[in-house]
Design a protein around this motif. Structure first.
Motif, PDB file in Angstrom:
ATOM      1  N   GLN A  75      38.836  26.657  30.770  1.00  0.00           N
ATOM      2  CA  GLN A  75      37.954  26.992  31.891  1.00  0.00           C
ATOM      3  C   GLN A  75      38.756  27.615  33.036  1.00  0.00           C
ATOM      4  N   ASP A  76      39.915  27.070  33.325  1.00  0.00           N
ATOM      5  CA  ASP A  76      40.751  27.582  34.408  1.00  0.00           C
ATOM      6  C   ASP A  76      41.296  28.972  34.076  1.00  0.00           C
ATOM      7  N   ILE A  77      41.669  29.178  32.809  1.00  0.00           N
ATOM      8  CA  ILE A  77      42.158  30.488  32.391  1.00  0.00           C
ATOM      9  C   ILE A  77      41.048  31.529  32.503  1.00  0.00           C
ATOM     10  N   ASP A  78      39.851  31.175  32.030  1.00  0.00           N
ATOM     11  CA  ASP A  78      38.723  32.107  32.127  1.00  0.00           C
ATOM     12  C   ASP A  78      38.452  32.485  33.579  1.00  0.00           C
ATOM     13  N   GLN A  79      38.502  31.486  34.465  1.00  0.00           N
ATOM     14  CA  GLN A  79      38.259  31.750  35.880  1.00  0.00           C
ATOM     15  C   GLN A  79      39.327  32.681  36.456  1.00  0.00           C
ATOM     16  N   LEU A  80      40.586  32.464  36.053  1.00  0.00           N
ATOM     17  CA  LEU A  80      41.670  33.323  36.512  1.00  0.00           C
ATOM     18  C   LEU A  80      41.453  34.762  36.059  1.00  0.00           C
ATOM     19  N   LEU A  81      41.049  34.948  34.804  1.00  0.00           N
ATOM     20  CA  LEU A  81      40.817  36.293  34.286  1.00  0.00           C
ATOM     21  C   LEU A  81      39.627  36.966  34.975  1.00  0.00           C
ATOM     22  N   VAL A  82      38.616  36.182  35.314  1.00  0.00           N
ATOM     23  CA  VAL A  82      37.493  36.720  36.079  1.00  0.00           C
ATOM     24  C   VAL A  82      37.976  37.235  37.439  1.00  0.00           C
ATOM     25  N   GLU A  83      38.845  36.462  38.071  1.00  0.00           N
ATOM     26  CA  GLU A  83      39.380  36.862  39.379  1.00  0.00           C
ATOM     27  C   GLU A  83      40.218  38.138  39.268  1.00  0.00           C
ATOM     28  N   ILE A  84      41.044  38.235  38.222  1.00  0.00           N
ATOM     29  CA  ILE A  84      41.869  39.439  38.039  1.00  0.00           C
ATOM     30  C   ILE A  84      40.978  40.650  37.789  1.00  0.00           C
ATOM     31  N   ASN A  85      39.932  40.481  36.981  1.00  0.00           N
ATOM     32  CA  ASN A  85      38.988  41.574  36.762  1.00  0.00           C
ATOM     33  C   ASN A  85      38.338  42.018  38.063  1.00  0.00           C
ATOM     34  N   GLN A  86      37.957  41.046  38.884  1.00  0.00           N
ATOM     35  CA  GLN A  86      37.297  41.381  40.149  1.00  0.00           C
ATOM     36  C   GLN A  86      38.253  42.105  41.091  1.00  0.00           C
ATOM     37  N   GLU A  87      39.534  41.934  40.877  1.00  0.00           N
ATOM     38  CA  GLU A  87      40.527  42.637  41.680  1.00  0.00           C
ATOM     39  C   GLU A  87      40.834  44.025  41.129  1.00  0.00           C
ATOM     40  N   MET A  88      41.002  44.152  39.805  1.00  0.00           N
ATOM     41  CA  MET A  88      41.653  45.343  39.244  1.00  0.00           C
ATOM     42  C   MET A  88      40.849  46.125  38.216  1.00  0.00           C
ATOM     43  N   SER A  89      39.644  45.697  37.879  1.00  0.00           N
ATOM     44  CA  SER A  89      38.889  46.378  36.833  1.00  0.00           C
ATOM     45  C   SER A  89      38.219  47.646  37.340  1.00  0.00           C
ATOM     46  N   THR A  90      38.219  48.687  36.492  1.00  0.00           N
ATOM     47  CA  THR A  90      37.423  49.878  36.803  1.00  0.00           C
ATOM     48  C   THR A  90      36.039  49.773  36.171  1.00  0.00           C
ATOM     49  N   TYR A  91      35.813  48.735  35.359  1.00  0.00           N
ATOM     50  CA  TYR A  91      34.496  48.514  34.770  1.00  0.00           C
ATOM     51  C   TYR A  91      33.531  47.917  35.796  1.00  0.00           C
ATOM     52  N   ILE A  92      34.073  47.203  36.778  1.00  0.00           N
ATOM     53  CA  ILE A  92      33.248  46.494  37.765  1.00  0.00           C
ATOM     54  C   ILE A  92      33.146  47.346  39.034  1.00  0.00           C
ATOM     55  N   LYS A  93      31.925  47.703  39.406  1.00  0.00           N
ATOM     56  CA  LYS A  93      31.732  48.665  40.500  1.00  0.00           C
ATOM     57  C   LYS A  93      32.173  48.135  41.859  1.00  0.00           C
ATOM     58  N   ASP A  94      32.133  46.796  42.038  1.00  0.00           N
ATOM     59  CA  ASP A  94      32.526  46.254  43.340  1.00  0.00           C
ATOM     60  C   ASP A  94      33.864  45.527  43.280  1.00  0.00           C
ATOM     61  N   SER A  95      34.679  45.819  42.254  1.00  0.00           N
ATOM     62  CA  SER A  95      36.028  45.253  42.229  1.00  0.00           C
ATOM     63  C   SER A  95      36.840  45.865  43.368  1.00  0.00           C
ATOM     64  N   GLU A  96      37.930  45.216  43.733  1.00  0.00           N
ATOM     65  CA  GLU A  96      38.770  45.741  44.812  1.00  0.00           C
ATOM     66  C   GLU A  96      39.253  47.154  44.480  1.00  0.00           C
TER      67      GLU A  96
END
Length: 309
Positions: A24-45
């Motif tokens: 669960q903690d690993i999944d949450q960490l990966l969600v956070e990294i995606n929200q920071e660095m993904s080009t798939y997510i329109k509102d990522s950093e």
């Protein structure tokens, strides 16, 4: 990240670690990294930075600054062979999210796309963490380095739980420490660079090391008998034209291995071999020739794994 992950942890006793909580903690960490660095997510950093106005500092997380700074450092060290802004050229050559009809782009469009590419159009500020673009068209894509960062981040989370034996793999990039279930060093396979099937070319023992592989053998197209790979050379605006089929890099952090492997696919086996030799980097090249595949090892690779590898 548009890919899969696989994580194995080994502990002396199974009740010492709450694996459900760890997952669960690993999944949450990966969600956070995606929200920071993904080009798939329109509102990522990163997506918000790509949409931002030029000449203004945009606040981002320290993790984004760390990854972008590492990428810029490699860009400088490789004279632009590695460039996180190469996206417009990748899209023009039909290797982006919308492949379309794979044809050769006209010269004027290549030159127009090149004007939008250049790592020198990005500036980084560590405190407070922020990025700035100098021209509006700059588009940053961290796909050649962020997976490696994700592997490192997950490995550090696992180590923080007191686990000393693990293998973390995200999209083929990996990091290992300690021993596996059979009390042996972790062993990982490097694929033979053929597109039709999956065959292991070499097995490498990983002990407290990271490993990343890049290749040209699955994503390419042909026009008039000439093969054009998805590896675009930012310095020319065109696909890299050389015989390097795949390259594997081993080192301390997966982030650096990930980025360097991509860089070497641009440089090719001749220029790339000299580059890693000068920097004492462990790299394994598989080169396509008329007679088949040949292998080439950097001195640091030979020292790391011995003559039999």
């Amino acid at each position: 990240m548009g890919t899969t992950y696989h994580i194995t942890v080994c502990t002396p006793a199974t009740d010492e670690v709450d694996t459900g909580q760890l997952k669960q903690d690993i999944d949450q960490l990966l969600v956070e990294i995606n929200q920071e660095m993904s080009t798939y997510i329109k509102d990522s950093e990163l997506s918000l930075f790509n949409q931002a106005e030029p000449n203004r500092w945009l606040p981002v997380s320290p993790a984004v600054v760390k990854v972008v700074s590492a990428g810029l450092e490699l860009s400088e060290d490789s004279d632009g062979a590695f460039d996180m802004t190469v996206g417009p050229l990748v899209n023009l050559w039909h290797f982006g999210p919308d492949p379309g009809k794979r044809t050769l782009p006209p010269e004027d469009k290549i030159e127009a796309a090149r004007q939008k590419v250049g790592y020198h159009h990005i500036q980084v500020q560590e405190s407070p963490a922020a990025l700035k673009k100098l021209i509006p068209e700059v588009y940053v894509d961290l796909s050649a380095i962020a997976k490696g960062y994700g592997v490192d981040a997950v490995a550090e989370l696992i180590e923080a739980r007191g686990i000393e034996n693990y293998l973390v793999e995200i999209g083929g990039e990996m990091r290992a420490r300690g021993i596996n279930q059979r009390s042996e060093s972790w062993k990982v396979g490097i694929e033979k660079p053929v597109s039709q099937t999956r065959v292991v070319q070499k097995i490498v023992p990983l002990d407290n090391l990271s490993m990343a592989t890049s290749g040209n053998y699955r994503n390419f197209f042909e026009v008039d008998g000439v093969s054009y790979s998805h590896t675009i050379d930012p310095r020319t605006g065109r696909p890299a034209m050389h015989g390097l089929a795949s390259v594997t890099v081993v080192g301390e952090t997966c982030m650096k291995c990930d980025a360097i492997a991509t860089c070497l696919m641009v440089l090719g086996h001749a220029e790339g071999y000299n580059w890693v030799k000068e920097r004492n980097i462990a790299a394994y090249f598989i080169v396509k020739t008329d007679a088949g595949f040949t292998e080439r090892f950097s001195p640091a690779w030979q020292k790391q794994f011995g003559e039999e590898h």
